[in-house]
Design a protein around this motif. Sequence first.
Motif, PDB file in Angstrom:
ATOM      1  N   LEU A 137       1.099  -1.115   0.316  1.00 12.66           N
ATOM      2  CA  LEU A 137       0.239   0.555   0.153  1.00 12.66           C
ATOM      3  C   LEU A 137       0.877   1.208   0.234  1.00 12.66           C
ATOM      4  CD1 LEU A 137      -1.788  -2.546   1.098  1.00 12.66           C
ATOM      5  CD2 LEU A 137      -3.314  -0.584   3.001  1.00 12.66           C
ATOM      6  N   GLY A 145      -7.052   0.175   7.027  1.00  9.69           N
ATOM      7  CA  GLY A 145      -7.903  -1.112   7.638  1.00  9.69           C
ATOM      8  C   GLY A 145      -7.667  -1.845   7.091  1.00  9.69           C
ATOM      9  N   ASN A 174      11.759  -5.545   7.781  1.00 11.98           N
ATOM     10  CA  ASN A 174      10.760  -5.298   7.672  1.00 11.98           C
ATOM     11  C   ASN A 174       9.449  -4.963   8.939  1.00 11.98           C
ATOM     12  OD1 ASN A 174       7.710  -3.523   6.853  1.00 11.98           O
ATOM     13  ND2 ASN A 174       8.242  -4.237   4.954  1.00 11.98           N
ATOM     14  N   ARG A 183      -0.361  -9.620  13.741  1.00 12.64           N
ATOM     15  CA  ARG A 183      -1.576  -8.906  14.263  1.00 12.64           C
ATOM     16  C   ARG A 183      -2.872  -9.663  13.738  1.00 12.64           C
ATOM     17  NH1 ARG A 183      -3.833  -7.102  18.544  1.00 12.64           N
ATOM     18  NH2 ARG A 183      -5.985  -5.979  17.875  1.00 12.64           N
TER      19      ARG A 183
HETATM   20  C1  COA Z   1       1.879  -3.928   5.895  1.00 10.30           C
HETATM   21  C2  COA Z   1       1.094  -3.024   5.565  1.00 10.30           C
HETATM   22  C3  COA Z   1       0.497  -4.187   3.938  1.00 10.30           C
HETATM   23  C4  COA Z   1      -0.478  -3.498   6.647  1.00 10.30           C
HETATM   24  O1  COA Z   1      -1.099  -2.520   5.458  1.00 10.30           O
HETATM   25  P1  COA Z   1      -1.806  -1.333   6.555  1.00 10.30           P
HETATM   26  O2  COA Z   1      -3.213  -0.955   5.901  1.00 10.30           O
HETATM   27  O3  COA Z   1      -1.132  -0.010   6.634  1.00 10.30           O
HETATM   28  O4  COA Z   1      -2.920  -2.257   8.234  1.00 10.30           O
HETATM   29  P2  COA Z   1      -3.690  -2.254   9.332  1.00 10.30           P
HETATM   30  O5  COA Z   1      -4.626  -0.846   8.625  1.00 10.30           O
HETATM   31  O6  COA Z   1      -5.123  -2.804   7.680  1.00 10.30           O
HETATM   32  O7  COA Z   1      -3.916  -2.263   9.874  1.00 10.30           O
HETATM   33  C5  COA Z   1      -4.480  -4.087  10.464  1.00 10.30           C
HETATM   34  C6  COA Z   1      -4.302  -4.322  11.355  1.00 10.30           C
HETATM   35  O8  COA Z   1      -2.515  -4.307  11.763  1.00 10.30           O
HETATM   36  C7  COA Z   1      -1.912  -3.461  12.542  1.00 10.30           C
HETATM   37  N1  COA Z   1      -0.841  -2.660  12.096  1.00 10.30           N
HETATM   38  C8  COA Z   1      -0.500  -3.139  10.934  1.00 10.30           C
HETATM   39  N2  COA Z   1       0.795  -1.892  10.735  1.00 10.30           N
HETATM   40  C9  COA Z   1       1.662  -2.374  11.789  1.00 10.30           C
HETATM   41  C10 COA Z   1       2.586  -1.511  12.367  1.00 10.30           C
HETATM   42  N3  COA Z   1       3.264  -0.940  11.669  1.00 10.30           N
HETATM   43  N4  COA Z   1       2.404  -1.817  13.653  1.00 10.30           N
HETATM   44  C11 COA Z   1       2.032  -2.209  14.393  1.00 10.30           C
HETATM   45  N5  COA Z   1       0.737  -3.021  14.569  1.00 10.30           N
HETATM   46  C12 COA Z   1       0.185  -2.771  12.787  1.00 10.30           C
HETATM   47  C13 COA Z   1      -3.166  -2.528  12.702  1.00 10.30           C
HETATM   48  O9  COA Z   1      -3.002  -1.656  14.093  1.00 10.30           O
HETATM   49  C14 COA Z   1      -4.257  -3.055  12.391  1.00 10.30           C
HETATM   50  O10 COA Z   1      -4.714  -3.142  14.182  1.00 10.30           O
HETATM   51  P3  COA Z   1      -6.399  -3.850  14.714  1.00 10.30           P
HETATM   52  O11 COA Z   1      -7.904  -3.991  12.444  1.00 10.30           O
HETATM   53  O12 COA Z   1      -6.531  -4.962  15.256  1.00 10.30           O
HETATM   54  O13 COA Z   1      -6.471  -2.707  14.625  1.00 10.30           O
HETATM   55  C15 COA Z   1       0.898  -1.135   4.396  1.00 10.30           C
HETATM   56  O14 COA Z   1       1.649  -1.059   6.090  1.00 10.30           O
HETATM   57  C16 COA Z   1       1.893  -1.644   3.585  1.00 10.30           C
HETATM   58  O15 COA Z   1       1.726  -1.688   2.208  1.00 10.30           O
HETATM   59  N6  COA Z   1       3.391  -0.791   3.581  1.00 10.30           N
HETATM   60  C17 COA Z   1       4.077  -1.214   2.983  1.00 10.30           C
HETATM   61  C18 COA Z   1       4.541  -1.755   1.989  1.00 10.30           C
HETATM   62  C19 COA Z   1       4.576  -2.831   2.779  1.00 10.30           C
HETATM   63  O16 COA Z   1       5.866  -3.366   3.624  1.00 10.30           O
HETATM   64  N7  COA Z   1       4.635  -4.211   2.516  1.00 10.30           N
HETATM   65  C20 COA Z   1       4.664  -5.485   3.202  1.00 10.30           C
HETATM   66  C21 COA Z   1       5.673  -6.387   2.182  1.00 10.30           C
HETATM   67  S1  COA Z   1       5.988  -8.157   3.082  1.00 10.30           S
END
Ligand code: COA
Length: 216
Positions: A137, A145, A174, A183
């Motif tokens: 994302l 979410g 990461n 989570r």
């Molecule tokens: C990692 C990623 C996919 C998470 O998606 P997101 O939309 O930010 O996460 P969400 O908002 O859906 O979070 C879902 C849950 O995870 C938790 N969470 C998400 N990121 C977190 C973090 N950095 N630290 C702690 N908790 C986290 C949230 O608190 C949430 O908990 P809840 O639903 O119980 O309240 C997104 O941040 C991203 O694309 N990051 C950059 C690219 C990446 O790292 N991709 C993965 C490669 S392996």
Amino acid sequence: MPDIRPYRPADRDQVARICLLTAAGGGDATGVYSDDTLMPEVFALPYVDYAPELAFVVADGERVLGYVIGVADTAAFVEWWRREWSPGFAARHPSPGAPTGRNPAFTEAELVEAGTSPERMLIDELGDYPAHLHIDLLPELQGQGFGRRLIDTLRAALAARGVPAVHLGMDAANTGARAFYDRLGFHELPSSTLRSPLLGIATDAPSAAGSTDLRS
Ligand SMILES: CC(C)(COP(=O)(O)OP(=O)(O)OC[C@H]1O[C@@H](n2cnc3c(N)ncnc32)[C@H](O)[C@@H]1OP(=O)(O)O)[C@@H](O)C(=O)NCCC(=O)NCCS
């Protein structure tokens, strides 16, 4: 308002761009390698070409802000990659260039090698976890979410196809992504290592804390 919808072929370039912008431990990998197409050609484009029906995007109008992509049968994907993807990749990237930056997860040479070595995806746990995924994302969409909803969408699509479980590999550096997967209820697979974490989850459970997985 951004919302989740199935991938369309017109999204292909935007998916590649998001891959690049999140490919350095979750951050921007633009200019890290000699060729900005390398990361998307290994971690995004083969997926949307092979299994567009298992790709979902978050879009705001025509603008794509995030995606989840996956394959149901990793072994079949490896066969397709060997046959259909490797030749073009090898022609476009005959040898590693000189990287201009640094990404601890992959050197330029490792990335070029990965483009023609799909066998790296044949993990020991494929029998129980035949599917695998990637999710990315843009920063502006994170923390709202959508990541959870995208994973739920893909898990439901896989479950509807009779696929029992899905896995993913990730960059150990990461830590934000790792917290996200923990989570949602992903767990480490036996062949996971400190440097190359390998996580898995069943497809049929909602991604709430305490969700069921193959061990329960
Ligand atoms: C990692 C990623 C996919 C998470 O998606 P997101 O939309 O930010 O996460 P969400 O908002 O859906 O979070 C879902 C849950 O995870 C938790 N969470 C998400 N990121 C977190 C973090 N950095 N630290 C702690 N908790 C986290 C949230 O608190 C949430 O908990 P809840 O639903 O119980 O309240 C997104 O941040 C991203 O694309 N990051 C950059 C690219 C990446 O790292 N991709 C993965 C490669 S392996």
